[in-house]
Enzyme design. Structure first.
Site: not given
Ligand code: PAF
Length: 291
Positions: A31, A37
């Site tokens: 996360g 990402h």
């Protein structure tokens, strides 16, 4: 985008997809998503029919409880970002879902997990291997995407896949940097404005290494960089190593290996940052590369 918290439900969805002959691309994360990402997810989107992302802050890979507690958790924002890059499924399990029983598996990665990160974060890579192997078992992806910023992690995962014969293609993806060169990391969020201002010092030194690689002896270059970090009070250098890209063994001479990378880990005040730069590929110096 579907958000699923249980292993069973995730397995049901992915097995349906597999049966239809579609391919699955997987991006495992903890996360606090950033552009690095998102690049992995965009690549997964291009290569596969279904894109799965996992968000799980894996307690087994933290050897420092303060680091685990302070790890940023930004689920709502992450969910929006995942939707924006066309992710199909977010797997977001709890710790008890992932570890209903004590995970006792101990991997033998030989030299790979004894150096650099492995030396300073004992048990870290075993924790990474345990969770990644479990995630692969649940998601059963055709391809899984990992950033080259965590170069040693990538080497460990490639070894894991080879040792356990896991049928997945590991896709390495280049480091994504801020305009001033700082490698993107979820930990950057913890830097104060002043720390953030000086953080590009790390990439500046790595560029200096790339410029001087092959001209100065390896040992001399290493001590030059180490002493520059000593001259900066805000930084506390953990390691700076110049290693063979395949086995992560330190090189003594530039001719020791065709593929050489410089890897660094430093605290900037209380935040631990890592970065790396490829110096030679196939004996060819990469000093004029733009990235
Ligand atoms: O790189 C990370 O974010 C983590 O180490 C990973 C691969 C998701 C395993 O927890």
């Amino acid at each position: 985008m579907q958000i699923i918290e249980t292993i069973k439900e995730t397995q049901d969805v992915v097995s349906g997809i597999r049966k239809s002959g579609s391919t699955i691309g997987f991006v495992p994360t903890m996360g606090a998503l950033h552009e690095g990402h998102l690049e992995l997810l965009r690549k997964a989107r291009l290569d596969n029919d279904l894109v799965v992302c996992s968000i799980f802050v894996n307690p087994k890979q933290f050897n420092n409880t303060e680091d685990l507690d302070k790890y940023p958790r930004t689920l709502e924002r992450d969910t929006d970002l995942l939707k924006s890059v066309g992710c199909d499924l977010l797997f977001h399990p709890s710790a008890t879902e992932m570890y209903p029983e004590k995970a006792t598996k101990v991997y033998d990665f030989g030299h790979l997990d004894k150096v650099m990160e492995g030396k300073y974060r004992p048990g870290h890579f075993n924790g990474v291997a345990v969770v990644v192997s479990r995630l692969f078992d649940i998601v059963r992806p055709d391809r899984a995407y990992f950033g080259e910023k965590d170069f040693q992690q990538l080497a460990i995962i490639q070894k894991l896949v080879q040792m356990d014969q896991i049928p997945v293609e590991i896709v390495p993806c280049p480091i994504v940097r801020e305009p001033d060169g700082l490698a993107m990391s979820s930990r950057n969020q913890r830097l104060t404005p002043e720390e953030r201002r000086i953080a590009p010092f790390i990439y500046q030194r790595l560029n200096e290494v790339r410029e001087k690689a092959g001209t100065l002896p390896v040992g001399k270059l290493k001590t030059t960089i180490e002493s520059k970090f000593k001259g900066q009070a805000a930084f506390n250098l953990e390691y700076f190593e110049i290693v063979d890209m395949q086995n992560l063994m330190p090189v003594k001479n530039w001719t020791d290996s065709p593929d050489i990378i410089a890897c660094i880990a430093t605290y900037l005040s209380k935040v631990r940052l890592i970065d790396n730069i490829i110096l030679f590929r196939n004996f060819a110096p990469l000093k004029n590369r733009q990235d």
